[in-house]
Design an enzyme around this catalytic site. Structure first.
Site, PDB file in Angstrom:
ATOM      1  N   TYR A   1      -2.063  11.346   2.477  1.00  0.00           N
ATOM      2  CA  TYR A   1      -2.866  11.571   1.264  1.00  0.00           C
ATOM      3  C   TYR A   1      -2.934  13.046   0.899  1.00  0.00           C
ATOM      4  CZ  TYR A   1      -4.558   6.746   1.386  1.00  0.00           C
ATOM      5  OH  TYR A   1      -4.636   5.378   1.354  1.00  0.00           O
TER       6      TYR A   1
ATOM      7  N   ASP B   1       0.838  -1.199   0.000  1.00  0.00           N
ATOM      8  CA  ASP B   1       0.000   0.000   0.000  1.00  0.00           C
ATOM      9  C   ASP B   1       0.879   1.257   0.000  1.00  0.00           C
ATOM     10  OD1 ASP B   1      -3.025   0.864   0.460  1.00  0.00           O
ATOM     11  OD2 ASP B   1      -1.839   2.037   1.874  1.00  0.00           O
TER      12      ASP B   1
ATOM     13  N   HIS C   1      -6.981  -6.728  -0.933  1.00  0.00           N
ATOM     14  CA  HIS C   1      -5.938  -5.696  -0.838  1.00  0.00           C
ATOM     15  C   HIS C   1      -4.960  -6.006   0.290  1.00  0.00           C
ATOM     16  CE1 HIS C   1      -4.184  -1.683  -1.212  1.00  0.00           C
ATOM     17  NE2 HIS C   1      -4.277  -1.565   0.099  1.00  0.00           N
TER      18      HIS C   1
END
Length: 296
Positions: free
Chosen positions: A220, A112, A277
């Site tokens: 982010y 990730d 994921h």
């Protein structure tokens, strides 16, 4: 029970690197370093199945809580989460490992956000790498192509846009002692037996730390836009690279893998059709088998 969950990671160290106090778990010994970097909204505990396995292969394994996570320093200033700072952390950790022991090679094993940093780190050749392992994150340029061209990917990426909103995302995710994070992990995995209550409790507590969820989302807000503009990503990666890909990823389309060979000279892709994921936790035996073949 929570302390027992950490046992596979080995002994806990405090490592000063790049001005940050990192919580690092060490297991194994030897001159080859395996540096394990987690993603969002995770924790070093996500590598509990891989750390002892890598030690059995002869690696000195450092499993890191990255800045803003776990007991690692959690800066309040959002600019602390720039792409430069985050990739400089990796370089400084490699240097610190070398200073503590006679490290002759480094293998990055990443998932990730750890993998997003690794793509940039390897392309820029910040430090020599023997091998690179990427779990369930495409090359950023492949992702960017799909985001622009594929409506399904834009729909799946709704959370990236949501995270740009001030204060609201972290408030929602940290409420009830971080319960929404634990629920999200359990709801989106494939093998719920591999996400027992004691592990989910670690993820929840990580999210509920004062300032913790905001720090995690600031990756982010700051590093993601910088990664999109990172011109070095066009450089071909020379490090032999393994991508391990769980095909039941709720956030990333499998088509994001297409074209990766343009950016990696020596590429191996292992697809796991029944993993999500959270691939290294969902399918640890398959992931470890892929690691063994690649690292041999």
């Amino acid at each position: 029970m929570a302390e027992d969950a950490f046992a596979p990671l080995g002994r806990r160290l405090q490592i000063t690197a790049n001005g940050i106090e990192f919580e690092v778990f060490e297991t194994g010994a030897g001159e080859r370093l395996a540096l394990l970097l987690h993603g969002f909204p995770e924790h070093a505990i996500s590598w509990r199945h891989q750390a002892p396995f890598l030690a059995s292969l002869g690696y000195r394994v450092w499993t890191v809580n990255q800045r803003g996570y776990g007991a690692t320093t959690t800066p309040g200033d959002r600019r602390a989460y720039s792409l430069k700072n985050l990739t400089d952390d990796i370089a400084a950790l490699i240097d610190a490992a070398g200073a503590r022991s006679k490290i002759t090679s480094t293998t990055l094993i990443t998932h990730d956000w750890g993998a997003l940093l690794a793509w940039s780190f390897a392309a820029r050749k910040v430090r020599p790498l023997e091998k690179l392992v990427i779990c369930n994150v495409p090359h950023p340029l492949c992702f960017g192509r799909e985001y622009k061209q594929n409506p399904k990917q834009r729909k799946k990426s709704w959370y990236i846009r949501f995270f740009q909103i001030p204060w609201l995302p972290e408030t929602l995710l940290a409420r009830s002692g971080g319960a929404p994070v634990a629920k999200m992990l359990r709801d989106t995995c494939c093998n719920k037996a591999n996400f027992p209550p004691e592990v989910l409790a670690i993820y929840a507590a990580n999210a509920a730390r004062p300032g913790g969820m905001r720090a995690m989302i600031n990756w982010y807000r700051v590093a993601m836009p910088e990664l999109v503009r990172d011109g070095s990503l066009t450089q071909k990666i020379e490090t032999p690279t393994l991508i391990i890909w769980g095909e039941k990823d709720v956030a990333i389309e499998n088509s994001c893998l297409d074209g990766t060979e343009q950016y990696v000279r020596d590429l191996t892709i292992v697809r796991l059709p029944n993993a999500s994921h959270w691939v290294q936790q969902d399918a640890p035996d398959e992931v470890n088998a892929a690691l063994a073949r690649f690292l041999a």
